[in-house]
Design a protein around this motif. Structure first.
Motif, mmCIF file in Angstrom:
data_model
loop_
_atom_site.group_PDB
_atom_site.id
_atom_site.type_symbol
_atom_site.label_atom_id
_atom_site.label_comp_id
_atom_site.label_asym_id
_atom_site.label_seq_id
_atom_site.Cartn_x
_atom_site.Cartn_y
_atom_site.Cartn_z
ATOM 1 N N LEU A 197 0.596 -1.240 -0.076
ATOM 2 C CA LEU A 197 -0.069 -0.044 -0.165
ATOM 3 C C LEU A 197 0.986 1.256 -0.131
ATOM 4 N N LEU A 198 0.548 2.107 -0.827
ATOM 5 C CA LEU A 198 1.165 3.710 -0.933
ATOM 6 C C LEU A 198 0.006 4.459 -0.455
ATOM 7 N N GLU A 199 0.738 5.597 0.282
ATOM 8 C CA GLU A 199 -0.311 6.607 0.701
ATOM 9 C C GLU A 199 0.206 7.982 0.110
ATOM 10 N N VAL A 200 -0.655 8.823 -0.546
ATOM 11 C CA VAL A 200 -0.574 9.928 -1.433
ATOM 12 C C VAL A 200 -1.100 10.999 -0.750
ATOM 13 N N PRO A 201 -0.644 11.910 -0.368
ATOM 14 C CA PRO A 201 -1.398 13.349 -0.035
ATOM 15 C C PRO A 201 -2.078 14.005 -1.123
ATOM 16 N N GLU A 202 -3.513 14.148 -0.511
ATOM 17 C CA GLU A 202 -4.271 14.927 -1.786
ATOM 18 C C GLU A 202 -4.506 16.339 -1.185
ATOM 19 N N PHE A 203 -5.617 16.166 -0.121
ATOM 20 C CA PHE A 203 -5.935 17.606 0.523
ATOM 21 C C PHE A 203 -4.605 18.080 1.246
ATOM 22 N N GLU A 204 -3.684 17.472 1.625
ATOM 23 C CA GLU A 204 -2.459 17.963 2.407
ATOM 24 C C GLU A 204 -1.336 18.052 1.511
ATOM 25 N N ARG A 205 -1.352 18.027 0.141
ATOM 26 C CA ARG A 205 -0.386 18.103 -0.454
ATOM 27 C C ARG A 205 0.306 19.359 -0.493
ATOM 28 N N THR A 206 1.543 19.582 -1.013
ATOM 29 C CA THR A 206 2.250 21.010 -1.191
ATOM 30 C C THR A 206 1.723 21.484 -2.513
ATOM 31 N N ARG A 207 1.178 22.787 -2.311
ATOM 32 C CA ARG A 207 0.680 23.392 -3.372
ATOM 33 C C ARG A 207 0.878 25.052 -3.115
ATOM 34 N N ALA A 208 0.581 25.933 -4.087
ATOM 35 C CA ALA A 208 0.788 27.302 -4.120
ATOM 36 C C ALA A 208 -0.251 28.215 -3.756
ATOM 37 N N ALA A 209 -0.178 29.196 -3.401
ATOM 38 C CA ALA A 209 -1.290 30.030 -3.137
ATOM 39 C C ALA A 209 -2.137 30.450 -4.357
ATOM 40 N N THR A 210 -3.326 30.347 -3.889
ATOM 41 C CA THR A 210 -4.458 30.544 -5.119
ATOM 42 C C THR A 210 -5.186 31.900 -4.908
ATOM 43 N N ARG A 211 -4.880 32.871 -4.104
ATOM 44 C CA ARG A 211 -5.450 34.359 -4.129
ATOM 45 C C ARG A 211 -4.165 35.315 -4.102
ATOM 46 N N SER A 212 -4.717 36.338 -4.563
ATOM 47 C CA SER A 212 -3.908 37.497 -4.574
ATOM 48 C C SER A 212 -3.504 37.972 -3.300
ATOM 49 N N ASP A 213 -2.683 39.081 -3.103
ATOM 50 C CA ASP A 213 -2.340 39.595 -1.912
ATOM 51 C C ASP A 213 -3.333 40.267 -1.282
ATOM 52 N N ALA A 214 -4.497 40.631 -2.150
ATOM 53 C CA ALA A 214 -5.501 41.464 -1.415
ATOM 54 C C ALA A 214 -6.630 40.657 -1.073
ATOM 55 N N THR A 215 -6.450 40.283 0.201
ATOM 56 C CA THR A 215 -7.594 39.625 0.744
ATOM 57 C C THR A 215 -8.553 40.437 1.741
ATOM 58 N N PRO A 216 -9.715 39.866 1.830
ATOM 59 C CA PRO A 216 -10.559 40.928 2.682
ATOM 60 C C PRO A 216 -9.939 41.093 4.099
ATOM 61 N N THR A 217 -9.381 40.187 4.730
ATOM 62 C CA THR A 217 -8.848 40.299 6.114
ATOM 63 C C THR A 217 -7.291 40.236 6.144
ATOM 64 N N PRO A 218 -6.875 41.267 6.792
ATOM 65 C CA PRO A 218 -5.104 41.325 6.565
ATOM 66 C C PRO A 218 -4.622 40.132 7.441
ATOM 67 N N LEU A 219 -3.660 39.173 6.976
ATOM 68 C CA LEU A 219 -3.563 38.053 7.611
ATOM 69 C C LEU A 219 -1.929 38.333 7.893
ATOM 70 N N PRO A 220 -1.467 37.336 8.788
ATOM 71 C CA PRO A 220 0.068 37.121 8.838
ATOM 72 C C PRO A 220 0.843 36.692 7.544
ATOM 73 N N PRO A 221 2.020 37.076 7.145
ATOM 74 C CA PRO A 221 2.517 36.752 6.027
ATOM 75 C C PRO A 221 2.702 35.193 6.014
ATOM 76 N N VAL A 222 3.279 34.568 7.374
ATOM 77 C CA VAL A 222 3.171 33.173 7.356
ATOM 78 C C VAL A 222 2.841 32.699 8.482
ATOM 79 N N ILE A 223 2.104 31.486 8.441
ATOM 80 C CA ILE A 223 1.524 30.761 9.500
ATOM 81 C C ILE A 223 2.041 29.399 9.670
ATOM 82 N N ALA A 224 2.383 29.034 11.095
ATOM 83 C CA ALA A 224 3.125 27.805 11.379
ATOM 84 C C ALA A 224 2.128 26.991 12.302
#
Length: 409
Positions: A197-224
């Protein structure tokens, strides 16, 4: 080799040969593992869009030409029209290209698991493969991973350890770059699951941002997002990233690809390599890309030197996923971690959250009562979804501004 990457492979290898640059030397200068770069150069896997500027400097090929060869530009966009190379314009286009790159997975229907299955069958067409979404959760079902079951052809009874070794040697680096790993635990609800059996991340896969910097709520640059093993910090982080359009870094995938650990590394190897990768990222100013969520769930990685370095990163907002004592013990047993190390990590996380204060470190909790009120795997998944929603409340992200899975709740 993938048909859509033949031109890419030809142009890249030709440019490297003209400059007498080996794949190993190129990998070092692009800051990826030799296995990862070789997979890119041979057209086995698509190159990371973030690496294209460095490859352009290395080869002398136009960065826009590389984007076209790698399949990151839409049909209506041609490099010939991109004569504006001004820095501010290039940054805007680059963000769009990253969006197109991420959306192309959904547009083509090529999920990481489908890609992995294609690599396996391309290596050996005699395998019988079964793809099964690993759905967990009752109140909030979600498939964070897909399982690939491998059955040997009839009449073939080779030892499993030989098959694993052969597959790892032949296409291990390509599969690892997708976050694939061997699964050694039983699968609830799949009593006749294949032995391989192999396990492949789908929802938890590495992915790029999908929105522009202009979000309705100011957010921290990085979230850990930080938690002990089996606190599901990875799922909490992936859900939050999905909801606000941030990129997500699957730490396990990055660790195994960077350090070439193969498809079945030990917990010790992953944890020690994770500590090295985290320390390297902390030492670099650009070690953590902006508008990204990353996670850490490895006891060996969260030691005092790393904790002190993290505390100095004012560009990051931390989230501690707190668990009860029963779930902590359960997780240590599931992942075969030393219980004392997991308890020590929980103590360090508690101290770190208190040190940072609520303005720099939020806390979300998975309670034993809720987790173990039903099947533990379903219970912890449901609690992780609720914890991710609580995280968005901490960040003041309104329900109407959320996208993806949490946007539909």
């Amino acid at each position: 080799m993938r048909d859509d990457l033949r031109d890419w492979s030809r142009e890249l290898t030709g440019a490297l040969q003209e400059r007498r640059i080996s794949n190993n030397a190129a990998a070092q200068r692009v800051n990826v593992s030799p296995a990862t770069f070789t997979s890119w150069a041979n057209g086995v896997t698509r190159p990371s869009v973030e690496a294209l500027p460095a490859i352009a400097r290395l080869t002398g090929l136009s960065v826009w030409y590389l984007h076209e060869l790698a399949g990151y530009l839409p049909d209506s966009y041609a490099p010939a029209t991109a004569v504006i190379q001004a820095t501010e314009t290039q940054r805007g286009l680059y963000r769009s290209i990253r969006r197109w790159a991420e959306q192309s997975l959904e547009a083509t229907g090529l999920t990481p698991a489908a890609h992995a299955a294609g690599l396996i069958l391309d290596h050996d067409k005699s395998w019988e493969l079964t793809l099964r979404p690993n759905v967990k959760g009752q109140a909030h079902p979600i498939a964070s991973h897909t399982l690939i079951g491998l059955r040997q052809p009839r009449g073939n009874s080779r030892p499993l350890h030989e098959i694993r070794r052969e597959l790892d040697a032949a296409i291990g680096p390509s599969l690892t770059s997708l976050g694939v790993r061997w699964r050694n635990r039983r699968v609830p609800g799949w009593p006749d699951a294949p032995d391989l059996l192999l396990e492949v991340p789908e929802f938890e896969r590495t992915r790029a941002a999908t929105r522009s910097d202009a979000t309705p709520t100011p957010l921290p640059p990085v979230i850990a997002v930080l938690g002990v093993p089996y606190a599901h910090a990875e799922l909490v982080g992936a859900l939050a990233a999905d909801a606000v359009g941030y990129g997500y870094v699957n730490s396990y995938s990055e660790i195994c690809a960077r350090f070439e650990l193969g498809l079945g590394p030990s917990n010790q190897d992953v944890a020690e390599s994770g500590a090295r990768l985290l320390q390297t990222n902390l030492e670099r100013r650009d070690g953590f890309p902006r508008r990204t969520v990353w996670t850490c769930a490895y006891p060996e990685a969260f030691e005092e030197p790393v904790i002190d370095a993290l505390a100095e990163r004012t560009d990051q907002f931390f989230v501690y996923v707190r668990v009860g004592p029963r779930l902590l013990e359960f997780g240590a047993d599931v992942w075969k971690y030393d219980l004392a190390k997991c308890r020590a990590m929980a103590d360090r996380l508690e101290a770190f959250a208190e040190r940072m204060g609520p303005h720099r470190c939020g806390v979300v909790t998975l309670t034993d009562t809720e987790v173990f009120a039903r099947d533990a795997q379903d219970g912890v998944t449901d609690q992780a979804v609720r914890a991710a929603a609580s995280l968005l409340e901490l960040l003041d992200v309104r329900p109407q501004d959320r996208t993806g899975y949490l946007g539909d709740l």
